[in-house]
Design a protein around this motif. Structure first.
Motif, mmCIF file in Angstrom:
data_model
loop_
_atom_site.group_PDB
_atom_site.id
_atom_site.type_symbol
_atom_site.label_atom_id
_atom_site.label_comp_id
_atom_site.label_asym_id
_atom_site.label_seq_id
_atom_site.Cartn_x
_atom_site.Cartn_y
_atom_site.Cartn_z
ATOM 1 N N ARG A 65 0.749 -1.185 -0.170
ATOM 2 C CA ARG A 65 0.045 -0.019 0.134
ATOM 3 C C ARG A 65 0.854 1.259 -0.019
ATOM 4 N N ARG A 66 0.448 2.185 -0.910
ATOM 5 C CA ARG A 66 1.264 3.672 -0.879
ATOM 6 C C ARG A 66 0.336 4.683 -0.560
ATOM 7 N N MET A 67 0.849 5.737 0.058
ATOM 8 C CA MET A 67 -0.019 6.901 0.467
ATOM 9 C C MET A 67 0.271 7.871 -0.830
ATOM 10 N N ALA A 68 -0.708 8.832 -0.821
ATOM 11 C CA ALA A 68 -0.691 9.942 -1.789
ATOM 12 C C ALA A 68 0.588 10.459 -1.688
ATOM 13 N N TYR A 69 0.929 11.167 -2.560
ATOM 14 C CA TYR A 69 2.297 12.204 -2.710
ATOM 15 C C TYR A 69 2.280 13.111 -1.426
ATOM 16 N N TRP A 70 1.251 13.736 -1.657
ATOM 17 C CA TRP A 70 1.263 15.005 -0.692
ATOM 18 C C TRP A 70 1.620 14.573 0.740
ATOM 19 N N LYS A 71 1.303 13.324 1.125
ATOM 20 C CA LYS A 71 1.366 12.949 2.585
ATOM 21 C C LYS A 71 3.140 12.831 2.811
ATOM 22 N N HIS A 72 3.737 12.417 2.103
ATOM 23 C CA HIS A 72 5.344 12.479 2.020
ATOM 24 C C HIS A 72 5.582 11.119 3.006
ATOM 25 N N ASP A 73 4.947 10.291 2.828
ATOM 26 C CA ASP A 73 5.394 8.959 3.575
ATOM 27 C C ASP A 73 4.761 9.056 5.164
ATOM 28 N N GLY A 74 3.811 9.739 5.049
ATOM 29 C CA GLY A 74 3.231 10.132 6.527
ATOM 30 C C GLY A 74 3.569 10.993 7.440
ATOM 31 N N LYS A 75 4.428 11.913 6.789
ATOM 32 C CA LYS A 75 5.035 12.918 7.402
ATOM 33 C C LYS A 75 3.909 14.191 7.420
ATOM 34 N N VAL A 76 3.218 14.312 6.672
ATOM 35 C CA VAL A 76 2.112 15.370 6.508
ATOM 36 C C VAL A 76 0.748 14.707 6.878
ATOM 37 N N SER A 77 -0.112 15.126 7.813
ATOM 38 C CA SER A 77 -1.422 14.910 8.114
ATOM 39 C C SER A 77 -2.467 15.637 7.229
ATOM 40 N N ILE A 78 -3.536 14.999 7.355
ATOM 41 C CA ILE A 78 -4.535 15.924 6.472
ATOM 42 C C ILE A 78 -4.961 17.311 7.217
ATOM 43 N N PHE A 79 -4.680 17.194 8.455
ATOM 44 C CA PHE A 79 -4.846 18.514 9.211
ATOM 45 C C PHE A 79 -3.844 19.561 8.999
ATOM 46 N N ASP A 80 -2.445 19.023 8.904
ATOM 47 C CA ASP A 80 -1.505 19.954 8.266
ATOM 48 C C ASP A 80 -1.805 20.446 6.980
ATOM 49 N N ALA A 81 -2.580 19.584 6.018
ATOM 50 C CA ALA A 81 -2.813 20.148 4.560
ATOM 51 C C ALA A 81 -3.672 21.055 4.806
ATOM 52 N N PHE A 82 -4.843 21.096 5.562
ATOM 53 C CA PHE A 82 -5.678 22.042 5.806
ATOM 54 C C PHE A 82 -5.139 23.244 6.288
ATOM 55 N N GLU A 83 -4.637 23.099 7.199
ATOM 56 C CA GLU A 83 -4.032 24.388 7.779
ATOM 57 C C GLU A 83 -3.078 25.139 6.840
ATOM 58 N N ARG A 84 -2.275 24.454 5.909
ATOM 59 C CA ARG A 84 -1.501 25.016 4.763
ATOM 60 C C ARG A 84 -2.455 25.608 3.892
ATOM 61 N N ALA A 85 -3.583 24.970 3.498
ATOM 62 C CA ALA A 85 -4.560 25.368 2.526
ATOM 63 C C ALA A 85 -5.280 26.967 3.102
ATOM 64 N N LYS A 86 -5.383 26.858 4.344
ATOM 65 C CA LYS A 86 -6.267 27.960 4.919
ATOM 66 C C LYS A 86 -5.066 29.119 5.090
#
Length: 835
Positions: A443-464
């Motif tokens: 199983r592979r994570m999507a690119y944006w996760k950088h192998d689990g180093k970035v969470s969905i909450f990190d992503a939302f905070e950056r988007a905001k």
């Protein structure tokens, strides 16, 4: 990766400064009416569209046509105007997704008036709906014969007097349905889910308190079988949401869709943004979209305005019968409503025409006195907004096990007093799939996760935090795409490209393998569900060759590695790597040796031309040599083998397939030359020229060239010849000019047929064919009918690449990556500028 030039970046920066305060006006207005409008797009699973001319005309849907409801409303001085979607209906007689229902059925043609209310179903069996094959949703009674007749008797205590009544039904294939003997539905060969039909006054007059009956007959032609139906009405608590805003305009640009509505004395602008900037891998892959809104008074008076946006856990399941869990989360200055299936079968469900049922959907808004999110009863949430201008207090957590129990996941902003200067805001919607694909049993994570180093909450905070800059970058990117396309092919061509960009990008998933190689896998949407299909990669290539060859390589590397690993040991490439989202090896039932071999060798050369070096090809030179030698040996006069254009049947001696083989041999020569292998280059170019000369002798037929060498009075589009023009090789002197002149005599109102056997076409290949034109006028003669098709087709799906050129209706296929081929003219011009 392709980088924008310093001058372009400077111009884009200056443009951003000018446009920073005007995010709600498109950088360029468009006239093209899309058959389905992109709203929220990220990947093959997180993909929401509006298949209507007006955003509030019906429910928003996944590209598969499954309902994925987004509802938007604005409250102006206490009056609600719905601008997006339609609310779910309340069941009078439920469908199987909500609960099992009992009916009588028979597989033998009944005698007498079997649709009548008082018909005695003697000898019929009893069973629970839905009826169908086991691959269909909520099937409780198996049906594997050609025909089924079903009668469903039900009692009504009351017939709604002041509310509409709707029939809702699903079927596969040919279907007829009656209510108390009145025929309401009669279809030809088709399959549809959750079709909604409002009952006329004539039909309502036939309904009665007490016993009623719905009778249906379905004929299964091939494949799956299915029958389900019910009756619905509107919920009286939410009647305010039936008031529709007046849509004034819609403009679709590459990364953004702009709507404007009249809501009484207020004008509402709404912008849907998928920030899939092709040279920013994090933004391409991060599964977060913005919905922005601006309210402005139009009568010089101040008005009290609140904005409401809602979805349900429906976005996180494939079938409405799947149990879900939703909850409210507050984290680092952002309020979320999160929902997902309880079972979380990660990467377990595979196939075509399905939705994701693992991971979690998020509705998000910044914390503040004027913004809020809530989770609660579907009807009560809307009622609270309608009557009070706020969300109900809601619940911290909701678990559902029936479709009718799904809660509202709601966001609201109170804009307060709005004047002619206007007020604006935005919210975010995103989807964390946890793991995206299974690649070679891992199983592979999507690119944006950088192998689990970035969470969905990190992503939302950056988007905001980056909202303003990302919105401005999207505007600049859209302007660049439109400018390039309009220069290459004119305004209509540019609008077709604008309509297609998110469509193409969202048909892919970006990730890396365990060695860190970038992989960009397509899903073969609505054709067989395969993952990373080579003959989808080939037609989609122009968009990526123009703007980011790294993504092009991301589609090719795994095919090379599959052969290099020993898992695939044939002298030509695999067709695919599995069924999405499982990529463990080819599953397609037949090989396509010349087709896929030509595709991979040509694309390797195209990457080399785009990058100015053949370093990527050098990594896989042994494989490219094996594949090219196969093309040289078997490609001159192909035997009866599969190719991508076999819609009307398999024909041996296919002339266009032979062109692909010849161009593959020439492509290998071009790469060898770039690698300093001059003797090899000369050997293979001589071979390609000899093959091309023989081809012209074998295929020639007066004023055109044949579809197959041994088939007189035939013709076909020779779109594979486009590389000969692009690379200036002149392998086929005079052939393109003769062919194009002939094609113009064969066009229909909605485009050029694929070949002489049928009137249907593939629009991606039309774009390739048109790009061989000598001048803009000839190019536009091919583009204008295609524009007419997109603008007028009655088939309301994301642009179908396979359509009838006489009627403009689709044959099949939707939301496929292949329309990346629409950028062939842009690629042609940019490559020729380099020469």
């Amino acid at each position: 990766m392709k980088k924008l030039t310093t001058a372009t970046l400077l111009a884009m920066g200056l443009c951003s400064q000018l446009q920073a305060t005007d995010l709600f006006k498109p950088v360029q207005e468009t006239d093209l009416r899309l058959p389905s409008v992109p709203l929220v797009t990220s990947d093959p699973y997180f993909s929401i569209w509006s298949p209507y001319d007006k955003l509030n005309e019906g429910s928003t849907k996944h590209w598969t046509n499954d309902e994925k409801s987004l509802i938007g409303a604005v409250r102006v001085d206490g009056k609600v105007y719905r601008f997006m979607g339609k609310q779910a209906l309340e069941a009078l007689v439920s469908m199987a997704g909500s609960e099992a229902w009992e009916g009588h059925y028979t597989f033998d043609a009944p005698q007498g008036e079997w649709t009548a209310l008082d018909y005695a179903a003697n000898g019929w069996q009893k069973g629970q709906g839905a009826f169908g094959t086991n691959d269909m949703p909520a099937v409780r009674t198996g049906w594997n014969t050609k025909d089924i007749w079903v009668r469903r008797e039900f009692n009504l205590n009351e017939i709604p007097a002041n509310a509409p009544i709707y029939l809702k039904y699903s079927h596969d294939d040919v279907f007829e349905l009656y209510l108390n003997g009145e025929k309401l539905v009669a279809t030809d060969y088709c399959w549809r889910n959750n079709v909604v039909l409002e009952l006329s006054d004539k039909v309502r007059a036939k309904m009665r308190k007490g016993k009623n009956v719905i009778a249906a007959h379905c004929h299964n032609t091939t494949g799956g079988a299915y029958v389900d139906f019910g009756l619905y009405t509107t919920n009286q608590k939410t009647v305010e949401f039936e008031n529709a805003a007046i849509q004034k305009s819609v403009d679709v640009l590459p990364t953004q869709t702009y709507y404007t509505f009249t809501c009484g004395p207020v004008e509402l602008d709404v912008v849907f943004t998928a920030p899939m900037l092709i040279d920013d891998l994090d933004l391409i892959s991060t599964p977060i979209n913005y919905i922005s809104y601006q309210a402005t008074s139009t009568d010089k008076k101040a008005h009290d305005v609140q904005v409401y946006i809602e979805t349900t856990p429906q976005l996180a399941v494939n079938e409405m019968t799947q149990p879900t869990k939703a909850q409210v989360i507050r984290k680092n200055g952002i309020n979320y409503v999160e929902a997902g299936s309880i079972d979380q079968p990660i990467t377990d469900r595979k196939g075509d025409l399905i939705s994701i049922d693992w991971g979690y959907v998020y509705l998000a808004g910044k914390n503040g006195a004027n913004t809020s999110v809530s989770l609660g009863n579907y009807a009560d949430m809307k009622a609270a907004f309608s009557t009070q201008g706020e969300l109900m207090a809601g619940r911290r957590e909701v678990i559902t096990r029936k479709a009718d129990e799904m809660p509202a996941m709601a966001y609201m902003e109170d804009l307060g007093t709005v004047s002619s200067t206007g007020k604006s805001g935005f919210m975010m919607i995103g989807y964390d799939d946890i793991y995206s694909v299974e690649y070679m049993y891992e199983r592979r994570m999507a690119y944006w996760k950088h192998d689990g180093k970035v969470s969905i909450f990190d992503a939302f905070e950056r988007a905001k935090a980056n909202y303003q800059s990302i919105m401005e970058r999207c505007r600049d990117f859209d302007a660049m795409i439109m400018k390039d396309a309009e220069k290459a092919g004119g305004k209509k061509y540019a609008e077709i490209c604008a309509a297609s960009y998110r469509h193409v990008m969202a048909a892919h998933k970006l990730f890396t393998d365990k060695e860190g190689n970038l992989l960009f896998f397509s899903k073969e949407n609505n054709s067989n569900g395969c993952i990373n299909t080579v003959d989808l990669t080939y037609p989609s290539a122009p968009l990526f060759l123009v703007y980011n060859p790294d993504l092009m390589k991301g589609m090719m590397t795994s095919i090379f590695e599959y052969s290099a690993s020993g898992r695939w040991n044939k002298p030509f490439p695999a067709h695919d790597l599995g069924t999405y989202p499982i990529a463990n090896g080819q599953v397609y039932g037949g090989d396509m040796p010349i087709e896929e071999g030509g595709n991979m060798v040509i694309l390797a050369a195209a990457v080399a031309k785009a990058e100015g070096n053949a370093d990527y090809a050098k990594r896989y030179w042994d494989l490219l040599t094996i594949w090219t030698n196969y093309l040289a040996e078997y490609g001159q006069d192909p035997e009866n083998q599969l190719c991508t254009d076999d819609f009307a049947g398999h024909w041996a001696h296919n002339a266009n397939l032979s062109v692909k083989a010849i161009m593959g041999v020439a492509a290998y020569s071009e790469m060898a030359k770039m690698l300093g292998m001059d003797e090899v280059a000369e050997t293979y170019m001589t071979k390609a020229r000899n093959m091309a000369k023989k081809w012209m002798e074998m295929a020639g037929e007066g004023d055109h060239y044949r579809l197959a060498f041994d088939r007189p009075n035939t013709w076909s589009q020779k779109y594979n010849m486009v590389w000969d023009k692009m690379w200036g090789l002149n392998l086929f002197p005079g052939v393109m000019e003769k062919e194009l002149k002939y094609y113009l005599t064969k066009q229909n109102p909605f485009g050029l047929p694929l070949d002489s056997r049928k009137e249907y076409t593939k629009s991606d290949w039309i774009m390739w064919t048109a790009s061989m034109s000598e001048d803009m006028e000839t190019f536009q003669q091919f583009i204008n009918p295609l524009y007419k098709y997109v603008n007028e087709t009655t088939t309301r799906v994301p642009i179908s690449d396979w359509h009838h050129t006489d009627s403009g209706e689709w044959v099949g296929f939707r939301a496929r990556s292949v329309i990346g081929g629409y950028w062939m003219k842009v690629l042609m011009d940019k490559m020729q500028e380099k020469q």
